[in-house]
Every structure is written in C-alpha cells, then in structure tokens.
Design an enzyme around this catalytic site. Structure first.
Site, PDB file in Angstrom:
ATOM      1  N   CYS A  84       0.941  -1.250  -0.046  1.00  0.00           N
ATOM      2  CA  CYS A  84       0.083   0.039  -0.141  1.00  0.00           C
ATOM      3  C   CYS A  84       0.799   1.318  -0.010  1.00  0.00           C
ATOM      4  CB  CYS A  84      -1.009   0.001   1.340  1.00  0.00           C
ATOM      5  SG  CYS A  84      -1.868  -1.549   1.367  1.00  0.00           S
ATOM      6  N   CYS A 207     -13.433  -0.170   8.084  1.00  0.00           N
ATOM      7  CA  CYS A 207     -12.505  -0.525   6.892  1.00  0.00           C
ATOM      8  C   CYS A 207     -12.468   0.345   5.824  1.00  0.00           C
ATOM      9  CB  CYS A 207     -13.070  -2.009   6.485  1.00  0.00           C
ATOM     10  SG  CYS A 207     -13.226  -3.144   7.800  1.00  0.00           S
ATOM     11  N   SER A 208     -11.411   0.540   5.302  1.00  0.00           N
ATOM     12  CA  SER A 208     -11.199   1.144   4.095  1.00  0.00           C
ATOM     13  C   SER A 208     -12.009   0.522   2.928  1.00  0.00           C
ATOM     14  CB  SER A 208      -9.794   1.490   3.822  1.00  0.00           C
ATOM     15  OG  SER A 208      -9.093   0.418   3.491  1.00  0.00           O
ATOM     16  N   ILE A 210     -12.344  -1.286  -1.104  1.00  0.00           N
ATOM     17  CA  ILE A 210     -12.140  -1.963  -2.096  1.00  0.00           C
ATOM     18  C   ILE A 210     -12.221  -0.850  -3.464  1.00  0.00           C
ATOM     19  CG2 ILE A 210     -11.742  -3.943  -3.472  1.00  0.00           C
ATOM     20  CD1 ILE A 210     -12.020  -5.458  -1.022  1.00  0.00           C
ATOM     21  N   LYS A 329     -10.868   5.542   3.913  1.00  0.00           N
ATOM     22  CA  LYS A 329     -12.094   5.112   4.561  1.00  0.00           C
ATOM     23  C   LYS A 329     -13.208   5.424   3.764  1.00  0.00           C
ATOM     24  CE  LYS A 329     -14.981   3.469   7.054  1.00  0.00           C
ATOM     25  NZ  LYS A 329     -15.495   3.396   5.605  1.00  0.00           N
ATOM     26  N   HIS A 333      -9.276   3.381  -1.479  1.00  0.00           N
ATOM     27  CA  HIS A 333      -7.861   2.970  -1.127  1.00  0.00           C
ATOM     28  C   HIS A 333      -7.627   1.740  -2.400  1.00  0.00           C
ATOM     29  CE1 HIS A 333      -4.336   1.628   0.347  1.00  0.00           C
ATOM     30  NE2 HIS A 333      -4.525   0.645   1.036  1.00  0.00           N
TER      31      HIS A 333
END
Lengths: 388, 137
Positions: A84, A207-208, A210, A329, A333
């Site tokens: 990342c 969670c961020s 997808i 978030k 990402h």
C-alpha cells in the site's frame, strides 16, 4: 548536494467501483489534467508507473502498458512495488533520481484496479501479503491484522469502539464533500458503531474500501520548476521505515514501529516538529490505523489519541486536520494510487483548491503524508512545504 | 529425494515445504510443537526459523516444553479470505508463553468472547494431510 525537488502538478481519477475502466483508462484519466495544464508528454524525462498487485487486474508488466497508453513512448519507465506504500515509494524513488540529476522532470502515477475480483478474492490476495508459511494458513485477513492492534489498544488504554466510530464519521463527513470519493456519503455515529462485523472489534465502517482509481503527480528539479508553475510544493522531508514481518513479533501492537522511525527521519530532514504541521494525510486503511498514526506522528502522546478524536482536533478547523478528503475510508483505497492521491490532496489544500470551504484547511504551509504498507512492514512519511 | 508424507500446516494447502519445515510438520503430527535454536549464538525462535535472524547461522529444531500461555491479542474473523470462507467465523489469537515466545493460531473451543490476558493452553489437531497447533481455553 542534492538538488531541491518540487511537486509541480497533479491529476486524480474518480475513485470507485470503476467497471467502465481498467488500469490503462484510469491512468489516462489521472494524467489528462496534467497534459491539459501544458505539461505534455514531451516534457516528461522519465516516469514511475506503479500498482501494488498484478493479481487484481491480471496485467503483467503494467508500466509498459500504461506508458504506451498515455503516450510516453521511448521514455524510460518502471514500476516500484511496496504494497500500500507503492505510491509514495514511487515518489521516493523518483525524488532520488531528480535530486541526483539523472532526470529533471518525472511523472509518478499510481493506479489499482481491484473490483474485477470478488471481495472475498480481494481479501484472499491481500491476506497473501502476510507470512505465507505462518500467518496465511490461519486466515488472517488484512482487517484481521489491524483488529489484532485494536484489541490490544482497547485492552491497554481502555478505549471503546466509540472512538473508532467517531473517526469513521469524520472520514465520511469529508468524503461526502469530495467529488472524487468512492463512497461520498455521511454516516451517523450509531451507524458507525453498529455496522456489520468484519473482523471484530472492527466493523464495516472501520474498514477502507476496495477501490479502483489512479492519481498522478509531476515533480521537477529546482532549476526547472518555474517552467511549470509559480506554486511549487517542495519536498522538504522524506522518512521511510519498516516493521517486523509477523505481527506477533512486534514489541507493541499499539504503535507501528516503522512509522515512528519514518516520521522521525522525515521531521529531521525537514527540520520541523509535529506542532509545525498544518495538515496530515494519514494511512487510515482502518480507523484504528488512523488513531495509531496520530500517536506515531507525534500529534498525540501514546494512549492519548482518543482525546484528540473526542475534541475534534482532527477536523479541518482543528489543531491538526487529518484526511479532510475522506481518507482511505471514504475516498477509497486503490492500493498503488493511495500515496500519490495523498500527495495530490496536500497540494490541493496548499493551493486553497478544495471544492468546498467546509473542507478547505486554512493557510497550509507545511503538510504531511503518512503512507503505510501491509500492517506496517513498509512506511513512508513525506513533509511538503509551500513554495510561494 | 526421500519419501515424505504430504502434510499441510493449518488451513491452507501451501506446497512450499522445505526439509526443515517438513521436520516441523512431522513433529507436529506427533503433537510436538518445535521451536528453533541457533547453533551458533543460541537465539530461539517460535515459529522456528532455519536461519538465525541475528547471525544467519543454521538453527536446529527443539521441542517447546511450555504448554500454557496468555492471550496477547485476538480477532474474530467474521469475513474471511476466500480460502477460509467455509470456516468463518473463527478466532485468531496471539498467545504469549511465560518465556515471551509467541504463537499465532486459532482458538477453537470458545464459548464466550475472548479477553486479553486470559489463560490459553496449547492444543493439536491432525486430519488427513492437515496438521496444526491451536489454542484452547
């Protein structure tokens, strides 16, 4: 003596589930605003065109494809990969080449296409970035690594999930004002606290996303900067660090050791302190990661991050505004694009070009980017200075 | 190559087995958890490493005598990677032995939410080609 290097332009695709595009089209979308500004392909000496994981798109040797597609024929390009942190690792590598005098003008473009596979498969690929022999066989997904940190943080400091929920509410508050964001919608504290469990104690809103997307910046050496802009953003400090591969091997789970190491190096190179920073883009792949970042970057003492959240010091008009673009978030990402997107956002804020005054941070002369790979195995911290 | 029994650790079917790791797996099948010890400087590792992290010398496998540990941290995985989706939800725990060595494994017999600091004891499981260590409360 290294030459000074500045970010002189940037571009950003729409982040989201982009079934209308693949890595090539996303890359073109991020590069187009740069060309439109007059920084055409012939002015780019070399490029780093990066993505974190070829499994998602299925395209091997992707920098060759992207360079060709966006019209950079004959000019050298390569891919840099570090999970990342791919975006800022690319920027770090490009900075070195320009500072050393190998090239004067470079394009750094990060891209990722993640939604061509199911969420379960994307989770599978990301879990393979854990130790394949000792962690992967136990199904430790990416959120699971950060949940292990959250459980420990809660136990050591008595934090409750309320703190994490408040971070998620802030991220979505700003993401809702960012037209490039993947999930631009406000959420309530109750929603953030009661969402479906993903890896307890982390839920869906911890969670961020997808995400598919791309971001690009152009950097130039000090003697060439004026050809491109009268508003250069100087790269003033760069720090990088690393943490143990297996999360169980870390002395503490309430801090990311490589992030502290990287931050110290960046502050030292820039000759500034945490209190001098006017805004930060931090790697909130999970809400707990943002909380830990406050402490690793020196914006709060260890264990005191929740107070910073409680007092809303992390809002655009607070003491240390963090992720006022929605962060990983809410903005999203796309792994390889993230570090470049963070850099782009600092430039935008410095130039006073946020879309909306309610997310514009006042008078940014120093901005920080904190980009973490995996669960801390890679970290890059950049400090940028306004050059006008 | 000598004939080795095909064994997998935990819930994957990773075929990247070396002779050193094969010895670990065969001991595990006999319900022995092996750590490793550097033949040069004496450093110990769990899970075992074939090469010492400090001096890069060869390590040898030696049986863990500690069986009791404390829960250092945990996660309840409700949404699993695809390869483990049939097992969700499951609990992954880092247990810490009194020596300070740690081990990451599933807790398989929980009746309530785990708590950091709670006692754990080492357990084993073997089924066809799968062998694993696990935590029990």
């Amino acid at each position: 003596m290294a030459r000074r290097v500045a970010v002189v332009a940037g571009g950003h695709s729409k982040f989201g589930k982009r079934f209308d595009a693949t890595v090539r089209e996303l890359s073109a979308e991020a590069f187009k605003p740069i060309v439109d500004e007059g920084i055409t392909q012939d002015k780019i000496d070399a490029s780093i065109l990066s993505y974190a994981a070829s499994q998602f798109s299925g395209q091997g040797a992707g920098s060759a494809l992207i360079a060709d597609y966006i019209g950079l024929q004959n000019r050298p390009h390569m891919r840099v990969e570090s999970a990342c942190t791919t975006g800022t690792a690319s920027l770090r590598a490009a900075w070195g080449m320009v500072a050393a005098g190998l090239y004067d003008v470079m394009l750094v473009l990060g891209v990722e296409q993640m939604n061509r596979v199911s969420s379960a498969m994307a989770t599978e690929y990301m879990s393979q970035a854990g130790d394949m022999r000792w962690e992967y066989p136990f199904g430790i997904s990416f959120p699971a690594f950060y949940a292990l940190m959250a459980s420990r943080y809660m136990s050591e400091y008595g934090m409750t999930h309320d703190t994490l929920a408040k971070i998620a509410v802030k991220s979505h508050h700003y993401g809702a004002q960012n037209p490039k964001a993947h999930l631009p919608k406000e959420i309530t504290f109750e929603e953030a606290n009661n969402a479906v469990a993903i890896c307890s104690p982390l839920n869906l809103y911890d969670c961020s996303l997808i995400t598919d997307g791309a971001a690009a910046v152009v950097i130039a050496s000090e003697d060439r900067v004026k050809e491109f802009t009268d508003r250069p953003m100087w790269i003033k400090g760069i720090g990088a660090g690393a943490s143990e591969m297996m999360i169980q091997d870390r002395a503490s789970l309430t801090s990311i050791p490589g992030a502290k190491y990287a931050a110290n190096a960046a502050y030292k190179m820039a000759g500034v302190e945490p209190k001098d920073i006017k805004m930060a883009q931090v790697h909130d792949c999970f809400t707990i990661a943002e909380l830990i970042a406050y402490e690793d970057l020196g914006f709060a003492e260890p264990g005191k991050g929740p107070e910073l959240v409680e007092n809303k010091e992390n809002y655009h008009d607070g003491r240390i505004p963090v992720n006022c673009d929605g962060g990983l978030k809410s903005k999203g990402h796309p792994l390889g694009a993230t570090g470049v997107s963070m850099t782009y956002e600092v430039m935008k804020q410095m130039r006073g070009e946020a879309e909306n005054s309610s997310r514009q941070i006042d008078d940014v002369d120093l901005g920080l980017v904190h980009n973490v790979g995996q669960s801390g195995q890679f970290v890059n911290v950049f400090i940028f200075e306004r050059g006008w | 190559m000598s004939e080795h029994k095909e064994l997998y650790l935990g819930y994957s079917t990773d075929k990247a087995v070396t002779p050193f790791f094969q010895d670990f797996l065969e001991a595990l099948e006999q319900e022995k958890l092996m750590k490793s010890k550097c033949t040069s400087c004496g450093a110990e590792y769990l899970p075992p490493r074939q090469h010492c992290q400090k001096c890069l010398s060869e390590c040898t496998l030696t049986e863990m005598t500690e069986k009791e540990a404390k829960l250092y941290s945990y996660v309840v995985v409700e949404f699993a990677p695809m390869s483990l989706s049939s097992k969700q939800p499951y609990v992954v725990a880092i247990g810490e032995f009194p020596s300070g060595l740690r081990l990451t494994a599933h807790i398989t017999n929980l009746m309530a939410m785990p708590e950091v600091g709670m006692p754990l004891r080492l357990g084993f499981e073997a089924k066809e080609k799968m062998v694993t260590y696990k935590w029990l409360v």
